[in-house]
Design a protein around this motif. Structure first.
Motif, PDB file in Angstrom:
ATOM      1  N   ALA A  19      28.386 -28.839  19.768  1.00 30.35           N
ATOM      2  CA  ALA A  19      29.255 -27.929  19.031  1.00 30.35           C
ATOM      3  C   ALA A  19      29.627 -26.806  19.992  1.00 30.35           C
ATOM      4  N   SER A  20      30.900 -26.509  20.088  1.00 27.13           N
ATOM      5  CA  SER A  20      31.395 -25.495  21.008  1.00 27.13           C
ATOM      6  C   SER A  20      32.032 -24.360  20.220  1.00 27.13           C
ATOM      7  N   GLN A  21      31.608 -23.140  20.536  1.00 26.85           N
ATOM      8  CA  GLN A  21      32.172 -21.962  19.875  1.00 26.85           C
ATOM      9  C   GLN A  21      32.855 -21.088  20.921  1.00 26.85           C
ATOM     10  N   ASP A  22      34.145 -20.889  20.752  1.00 32.21           N
ATOM     11  CA  ASP A  22      34.907 -19.981  21.604  1.00 32.21           C
ATOM     12  C   ASP A  22      34.955 -18.639  20.891  1.00 32.21           C
ATOM     13  N   ARG A  23      34.130 -17.713  21.355  1.00 27.16           N
ATOM     14  CA  ARG A  23      33.978 -16.452  20.616  1.00 27.16           C
ATOM     15  C   ARG A  23      35.147 -15.500  20.832  1.00 27.16           C
ATOM     16  N   ARG A  25      38.405 -16.612  20.974  1.00 27.21           N
ATOM     17  CA  ARG A  25      39.479 -17.134  20.126  1.00 27.21           C
ATOM     18  C   ARG A  25      39.051 -17.296  18.678  1.00 27.21           C
ATOM     19  N   GLY A  26      37.734 -17.146  18.415  1.00 29.06           N
ATOM     20  CA  GLY A  26      37.240 -17.355  17.064  1.00 29.06           C
ATOM     21  C   GLY A  26      37.440 -18.783  16.610  1.00 29.06           C
ATOM     22  N   ALA A  27      37.200 -19.737  17.529  1.00 30.90           N
ATOM     23  CA  ALA A  27      37.474 -21.145  17.230  1.00 30.90           C
ATOM     24  C   ALA A  27      36.243 -21.995  17.523  1.00 30.90           C
ATOM     25  N   ARG A  28      36.139 -23.119  16.822  1.00 27.65           N
ATOM     26  CA  ARG A  28      35.036 -24.063  17.005  1.00 27.65           C
ATOM     27  C   ARG A  28      35.588 -25.451  17.304  1.00 27.65           C
ATOM     28  N   PHE A  29      34.892 -26.136  18.219  1.00 24.13           N
ATOM     29  CA  PHE A  29      35.310 -27.469  18.625  1.00 24.13           C
ATOM     30  C   PHE A  29      34.068 -28.339  18.832  1.00 24.13           C
ATOM     31  N   GLU A  30      34.291 -29.582  19.210  1.00 19.47           N
ATOM     32  CA  GLU A  30      33.207 -30.454  19.656  1.00 19.47           C
ATOM     33  C   GLU A  30      33.513 -30.919  21.075  1.00 19.47           C
ATOM     34  N   GLU A  31      32.458 -30.985  21.893  1.00 12.09           N
ATOM     35  CA  GLU A  31      32.586 -31.498  23.253  1.00 12.09           C
ATOM     36  C   GLU A  31      31.593 -32.631  23.450  1.00 12.09           C
ATOM     37  N   SER A  32      31.924 -33.539  24.347  1.00 10.55           N
ATOM     38  CA  SER A  32      31.011 -34.641  24.639  1.00 10.55           C
ATOM     39  C   SER A  32      30.979 -34.931  26.131  1.00 10.55           C
ATOM     40  N   ARG A  33      29.868 -35.507  26.551  1.00  6.09           N
ATOM     41  CA  ARG A  33      29.650 -35.898  27.939  1.00  6.09           C
ATOM     42  C   ARG A  33      28.957 -37.257  27.923  1.00  6.09           C
ATOM     43  N   ARG A  34      29.541 -38.249  28.588  1.00  6.81           N
ATOM     44  CA  ARG A  34      28.963 -39.594  28.611  1.00  6.81           C
ATOM     45  C   ARG A  34      28.945 -40.113  30.034  1.00  6.81           C
ATOM     46  N   ILE A  35      27.798 -40.611  30.476  1.00  2.00           N
ATOM     47  CA  ILE A  35      27.674 -41.129  31.841  1.00  2.00           C
ATOM     48  C   ILE A  35      28.331 -42.501  31.928  1.00  2.00           C
ATOM     49  N   VAL A  36      29.255 -42.637  32.883  1.00  2.00           N
ATOM     50  CA  VAL A  36      29.956 -43.912  33.063  1.00  2.00           C
ATOM     51  C   VAL A  36      29.624 -44.575  34.396  1.00  2.00           C
ATOM     52  N   ALA A  37      29.012 -43.850  35.326  1.00  2.00           N
ATOM     53  CA  ALA A  37      28.615 -44.432  36.611  1.00  2.00           C
ATOM     54  C   ALA A  37      27.555 -43.550  37.247  1.00  2.00           C
ATOM     55  N   ILE A  38      26.654 -44.187  37.986  1.00  3.09           N
ATOM     56  CA  ILE A  38      25.612 -43.460  38.708  1.00  3.09           C
ATOM     57  C   ILE A  38      25.488 -44.058  40.104  1.00  3.09           C
ATOM     58  N   GLY A  39      25.491 -43.198  41.107  1.00  2.00           N
ATOM     59  CA  GLY A  39      25.241 -43.605  42.482  1.00  2.00           C
ATOM     60  C   GLY A  39      23.944 -42.992  42.972  1.00  2.00           C
ATOM     61  N   LEU A 198      27.590 -23.386  23.584  1.00  2.15           N
ATOM     62  CA  LEU A 198      27.462 -24.788  23.202  1.00  2.15           C
ATOM     63  C   LEU A 198      26.074 -25.020  22.626  1.00  2.15           C
ATOM     64  N   GLU A 199      25.994 -25.857  21.589  1.00  2.00           N
ATOM     65  CA  GLU A 199      24.708 -26.270  21.034  1.00  2.00           C
ATOM     66  C   GLU A 199      24.722 -27.780  20.838  1.00  2.00           C
ATOM     67  N   LEU A 200      23.617 -28.417  21.204  1.00  2.00           N
ATOM     68  CA  LEU A 200      23.543 -29.866  21.138  1.00  2.00           C
ATOM     69  C   LEU A 200      23.558 -30.356  19.694  1.00  2.00           C
ATOM     70  N   LEU A 201      24.490 -31.271  19.417  1.00  2.00           N
ATOM     71  CA  LEU A 201      24.563 -31.931  18.121  1.00  2.00           C
ATOM     72  C   LEU A 201      23.825 -33.264  18.125  1.00  2.00           C
ATOM     73  N   ASP A 202      23.903 -33.949  19.275  1.00  2.00           N
ATOM     74  CA  ASP A 202      23.352 -35.301  19.318  1.00  2.00           C
ATOM     75  C   ASP A 202      23.139 -35.726  20.758  1.00  2.00           C
ATOM     76  N   TYR A 203      21.992 -36.351  21.030  1.00  2.00           N
ATOM     77  CA  TYR A 203      21.714 -36.936  22.344  1.00  2.00           C
ATOM     78  C   TYR A 203      21.380 -38.406  22.142  1.00  2.00           C
ATOM     79  N   GLN A 204      22.120 -39.276  22.814  1.00  2.00           N
ATOM     80  CA  GLN A 204      21.915 -40.707  22.677  1.00  2.00           C
ATOM     81  C   GLN A 204      21.608 -41.314  24.040  1.00  2.00           C
ATOM     82  N   PRO A 205      20.328 -41.575  24.343  1.00  2.00           N
ATOM     83  CA  PRO A 205      20.018 -42.267  25.597  1.00  2.00           C
ATOM     84  C   PRO A 205      20.594 -43.685  25.567  1.00  2.00           C
ATOM     85  N   ALA A 206      20.912 -44.210  26.722  1.00  2.00           N
ATOM     86  CA  ALA A 206      21.455 -45.575  26.803  1.00  2.00           C
ATOM     87  C   ALA A 206      20.430 -46.571  26.277  1.00  2.00           C
TER      88      ALA A 206
END
Length: 206
Positions: A19-23, A25-39, A198-206
């Motif tokens: 959960a993302s809070q832009d203080r 702009r007074g706005a709330r959004f969601e952000e995500s990060r997903r690993i697609v490759a690892i070297g 930002l506050e974590l909503l969900d963590y999903q290990p592979a």
């Protein structure tokens, strides 16, 4: 026993949603990060957000979650430009593992955008302040609190400006990433230029 965080154990398919809070702009959004490759020395993630102003796309990190490059924001309707990226040298040093209370690091880093011919110099200091518990929508986590502070000298070829950046990162070993993140940036005029959490909503290990 004192909390200690070793280098994160990451796998392709691991994903985090915030959960993302832009203080400002007074706005709330969601952000995500997903690993697609690892070297051996890097991690590639797909970044996304419900914020239309967010620079989505693929970002590269070190194996310690320090940014190497990421997309820069573009105007709506612009054609994708591979040069319109922020690229750090050597990297954006938010973490230095193992994390232990009292650990400090400092130095300089440079970030450039070839598309806009912009170059910023970061002079930073970071410290692990302590360990605590943090409760976020994803649950309660034992965390190590990292304070990252930098002064940023920006140069677009026409003007040189100075910015102040302060970040608080609440790193949870069980989530292999921060579960809470706060950033405030003060512009050259002394006024707030960015204030987000930002506050974590969900963590999903592979």
């Amino acid at each position: 026993m004192a909390l200690k965080a070793g280098r994160p154990r990451l796998r392709v398919g691991d994903s985090w949603r915030f959960a993302s809070q832009d203080r400002l702009r007074g706005a709330r959004f969601e952000e995500s990060r997903r690993i697609v490759a690892i070297g051996r020395e890097f991690v590639v993630c797909e970044l996304a957000s419900t914020d239309p102003a967010f620079a989505a796309g693929r970002a590269e990190y070190t194996r310690e979650w320090n940014l190497l490059s990421r997309p820069a924001a573009a105007a709506p309707g612009d054609e994708p430009d591979p040069d319109n990226r922020w690229r750090w040298t050597p990297h954006y040093p938010q973490f230095r593992f193992p994390l232990t209370v009292g650990r400090r690091w400092s130095g300089t880093a440079t970030v450039e955008n070839r598309a806009t011919d912009t170059r910023n110099g970061h002079r930073y200091e970071a410290r692990v302040l302590g360990e605590t518990q943090v409760t976020v929508p994803a649950g309660t986590f034992e965390v190590l609190t990292v304070r990252f502070e930098s002064t940023v000298a920006s140069d677009d070829g026409q003007a040189q400006l100075s910015w102040r950046n302060v970040e608080m990162l609440y790193y949870a070993p069980k989530a292999n990433l921060f579960v809470r993140y706060e950033q405030s940036i003060t512009g050259p005029d002394g006024q707030p230029a960015r204030d987000i959490a930002l506050e974590l909503l969900d963590y999903q290990p592979a």
